[in-house]
Design a protein around this motif. Sequence first.
Motif, PDB file in Angstrom:
ATOM      1  N   TYR B  26       0.832  -1.204   0.000  1.00 17.13           N
ATOM      2  CA  TYR B  26       0.000   0.000   0.000  1.00 17.13           C
ATOM      3  C   TYR B  26       0.866   1.253   0.000  1.00 17.13           C
ATOM      4  CZ  TYR B  26      -3.227   3.473   1.998  1.00 17.13           C
ATOM      5  OH  TYR B  26      -3.956   4.596   2.241  1.00 17.13           O
ATOM      6  N   LEU B  27       1.898   1.259   0.853  1.00 15.01           N
ATOM      7  CA  LEU B  27       2.783   2.421   0.936  1.00 15.01           C
ATOM      8  C   LEU B  27       3.556   2.609  -0.364  1.00 15.01           C
ATOM      9  CD1 LEU B  27       4.221   2.135   4.564  1.00 15.01           C
ATOM     10  CD2 LEU B  27       2.330   3.536   3.741  1.00 15.01           C
ATOM     11  N   ASN B  30       1.217   3.959  -3.035  1.00 13.52           N
ATOM     12  CA  ASN B  30       0.985   5.398  -2.824  1.00 13.52           C
ATOM     13  C   ASN B  30       2.190   6.208  -3.254  1.00 13.52           C
ATOM     14  OD1 ASN B  30      -1.591   5.413  -1.821  1.00 13.52           O
ATOM     15  ND2 ASN B  30      -0.936   5.045   0.278  1.00 13.52           N
ATOM     16  N   THR B  31       3.370   5.722  -2.856  1.00 19.51           N
ATOM     17  CA  THR B  31       4.595   6.456  -3.162  1.00 19.51           C
ATOM     18  C   THR B  31       4.783   6.572  -4.665  1.00 19.51           C
ATOM     19  OG1 THR B  31       5.533   5.536  -1.150  1.00 19.51           O
ATOM     20  CG2 THR B  31       7.054   6.564  -2.679  1.00 19.51           C
ATOM     21  N   HIS B  33       2.571   6.411  -6.977  1.00 18.44           N
ATOM     22  CA  HIS B  33       1.558   7.315  -7.516  1.00 18.44           C
ATOM     23  C   HIS B  33       1.963   8.778  -7.288  1.00 18.44           C
ATOM     24  CE1 HIS B  33      -2.447   8.612  -8.688  1.00 18.44           C
ATOM     25  NE2 HIS B  33      -2.423   9.433  -7.653  1.00 18.44           N
ATOM     26  N   ASN B  34       2.402   9.062  -6.029  1.00 16.04           N
ATOM     27  CA  ASN B  34       2.785  10.432  -5.689  1.00 16.04           C
ATOM     28  C   ASN B  34       3.997  10.897  -6.481  1.00 16.04           C
ATOM     29  OD1 ASN B  34       0.803  11.079  -3.779  1.00 16.04           O
ATOM     30  ND2 ASN B  34       1.855   9.851  -2.240  1.00 16.04           N
ATOM     31  N   LEU B  35       4.949   9.965  -6.662  1.00 17.75           N
ATOM     32  CA  LEU B  35       6.155  10.321  -7.412  1.00 17.75           C
ATOM     33  C   LEU B  35       5.809  10.636  -8.857  1.00 17.75           C
ATOM     34  CD1 LEU B  35       8.779   7.779  -6.036  1.00 17.75           C
ATOM     35  CD2 LEU B  35       8.697  10.238  -5.656  1.00 17.75           C
ATOM     36  N   GLN B  37       2.993  11.686  -9.913  1.00 15.70           N
ATOM     37  CA  GLN B  37       2.271  12.956  -9.880  1.00 15.70           C
ATOM     38  C   GLN B  37       3.244  14.138  -9.910  1.00 15.70           C
ATOM     39  OE1 GLN B  37      -1.020  12.104  -9.300  1.00 15.70           O
ATOM     40  NE2 GLN B  37      -1.734  14.126  -9.938  1.00 15.70           N
ATOM     41  N   ARG B  38       4.334  14.001  -9.131  1.00 15.57           N
ATOM     42  CA  ARG B  38       5.292  15.111  -9.040  1.00 15.57           C
ATOM     43  C   ARG B  38       6.403  14.990 -10.075  1.00 15.57           C
ATOM     44  NH1 ARG B  38       5.894  15.182  -2.453  1.00 15.57           N
ATOM     45  NH2 ARG B  38       3.696  14.757  -2.097  1.00 15.57           N
ATOM     46  N   MET B 340      19.627  16.005  -1.084  1.00 15.24           N
ATOM     47  CA  MET B 340      18.190  15.720  -1.127  1.00 15.24           C
ATOM     48  C   MET B 340      17.425  16.977  -1.513  1.00 15.24           C
ATOM     49  SD  MET B 340      16.525  13.670   1.933  1.00 15.24           S
ATOM     50  CE  MET B 340      16.359  14.809   3.269  1.00 15.24           C
ATOM     51  N   ALA B 346      14.666  12.279  -2.422  1.00 17.77           N
ATOM     52  CA  ALA B 346      14.643  12.080  -0.971  1.00 17.77           C
ATOM     53  C   ALA B 346      14.796  10.609  -0.609  1.00 17.77           C
ATOM     54  CB  ALA B 346      13.350  12.635  -0.407  1.00 17.77           C
ATOM     55  N   ILE B 347      14.043   9.744  -1.293  1.00 18.00           N
ATOM     56  CA  ILE B 347      14.050   8.326  -0.920  1.00 18.00           C
ATOM     57  C   ILE B 347      15.452   7.754  -1.054  1.00 18.00           C
ATOM     58  CG2 ILE B 347      13.126   6.065  -1.501  1.00 18.00           C
ATOM     59  CD1 ILE B 347      10.634   7.423  -2.458  1.00 18.00           C
TER      60      ILE B 347
END
Lengths: 348, 380
Positions: B26-27, B30-31, B33-35, B37-38, B340, B346-347
């Motif tokens: 799940y994490l 989400n990550t 998807h968010n990445l 997105q950005r 970073m 960041a990751i």
Amino acid sequence: MTIAWLRRNLFSGPLDTALTLLTLALLAWILPVALNWLVFDAVWGHAPVAACDAVRGQGACWAVVWEKFRFMMFGTYPYDEQWRPAIVIVLLCALLVVSGIKRFWNGWLAVIWTVGIALTWWLMGGGAGLQPVRSEQWGGLPVTLILAIFGIAFAFPLGVALALGRRSKLPIVRALSVVYIEVVRGVPLITVLFMASVMFALFMPEGMRIDQLLRAQIAIILFVAAYLAEAVRGGLQAVPRGQVEAALALGLRPWMTTLTVVLPQALTAVLPAIMNVFIAFFKATSIVVVVGIFDLMTAARRAVADAQWQGFGTEVYLFVAAIYFAFCYAMSRYSARIEATRQAGRGH
Amino acid sequence: MLSNERARGIVWQLLLLAAVVGVGWYLVDNTQHNLAQRQIRVGFDFLGREAGFEIAESRIAYSPADTYGRALLAGISNTLWVSALGIVAATLLGTLVGIGRLSTNWLVARLAGGYVEFMRNIPLLLQLFVWYGLFTELLPPVREALAFGDFAFWSQRGLRIAWPQPHPAWQAAGWGLVAAIALAIGWRQTARVRQQRTGRQWPVFVPALVLLLGLPLLAWWLGGAPTEFDRPVLRGFNFAGGLVVTPEFLALLIGLSTYTAAFIAEVVRAGIQSVDRGQGEAAMSLGLSPAQQLRLVTLPQALRVIVPPMTSQYLNLTKNSSLAVAIGYPDLVSVANTSMNQTGQAIEAIVILMAVYLAISLAISLFMNWYNARVRLVER
């Protein structure tokens, strides 16, 4: 202090005498300078900057502490509402004191903590009759206390679970616990805080936001749990096998055995170790400065940075150090006392 | 089936595993998807790109034209450097304070105890800020620097020490020292073997000292005995020349070692107290000198108790060196933080950070475990 005592403890030989004289000379040199600066030549109470500038280098400027006191205690919390964080400080201290009293070491402790945490949340955040205050506005000592006390309270169940997991006979449970504990203990808290402040935003589904304070709080909880787990493990190892066997023979189910026979003995056995973890993390919460949380340490940093009171950083830091010291020293004395009574009880 | 303990265990574990994998998935989902997105690309290829930022000090050669990978290496070198020096300093100071706490001299014991309580109960970060403030504000400005002859100058900009001009003779002296250490160890081994065979003792300490001092000196002298020093000279707004010790480094080193020393003192004290009094008395009645008694009887037994907690203090010191970021010493965390912020990776930066610290922790643990196995009591 008799002559005999002096001879035995300070002048028992040439080397000893030399050591004593050297130490005394050192003290005679430092103490007057330190006392003059700290007390006699210092500016006490409310005073303008000019009064402090006049004694710069000779006396401490405690006026800066007077000036910044409210700010360091409560940060940017709305001024008229600052009685609320003041009550929270008292409440959390009371929570600590009550937890140290043996009579409450039963189910009541859980109730007291639940009520205490709920009250803290309500007083700080408002709602239900109080003016709401966003967590971005919280600051100062209550934030430090919340980070440390909530940190240990919520980490506690997780830490116990991890400790039990590490001693479990089930291989997957054991492996997961070991990996978690060792990885967390192998990295500095700061990396976990960075992770929380940068990566939580990526972990969450779109649109969901967690505020900074909660992120730091979660990071601290996850971090402390690994250290607590190691402390508790020591206690689990100290419970004799016969205790478990006797409980099982009495017909207790395994989880009841763990809950009512093993854990109570294990936890009381390692109370000093748990206290040490708590003291360590009470100090370590100051690291949240780096990710921009407004705790006591950040408040001190901001107070030091005030251009109007430039150059009185030492006084501010000494004041904050005294607060940290008071909490940590009290807890370490308490921990030492428990240890001593236990040693005495064992008949050593 | 649920009454069978084994089956129940397997079911529980599978459920737990499913939960862990589920949350992890799940994490990650989400990550990703968010990445997306950005529009951040995941990967370590940023390590090969030009870093473009300054690093104030480094143990390896580095310039802003170098890559991010090189910058991180420079950060690692700084972390290792300050940790290694800190471990040595903290061990020396801590041992001294620990022995002081056990002193029969009331004043010394009280003073050592006060030191331990004072240092242990104040956050390290606060102590670092105080040291840093001391070195950058309370010290005089450059033009009025505290002078130690024309050999060293100490000001708000740090410590400047005269340093020998590069010359082959100094290198030869370095190799001389290495050779001397090897020879001294060899000599000790030979002496020990001989003592076990014949019972006769050869002196070890004095020859070793002569070797360690004499060989480097001889090499230096044979190399032409250069005495030119690169001395710090005030030029414009700062000193030029000499060895530079920055206030950031000094504050971190002193803060870390004085703080950790308080914990090491407690470890040393507990270790010495753990050795039974009768051991010392027995050694004395066998005719051993106090020094021999300490070296051959008390210390070997105390070390068994001391080494494991000492290991965790060394690990703590190394991990605590990450607080460098708060006072601006360019350690690994601070370099990773800058990278970073510049790249948005960041990751990757955090993964590298954690991996490096885990590796360092593992290395220290392995070394200390090896040492612990050496000093452990051999039961017959």
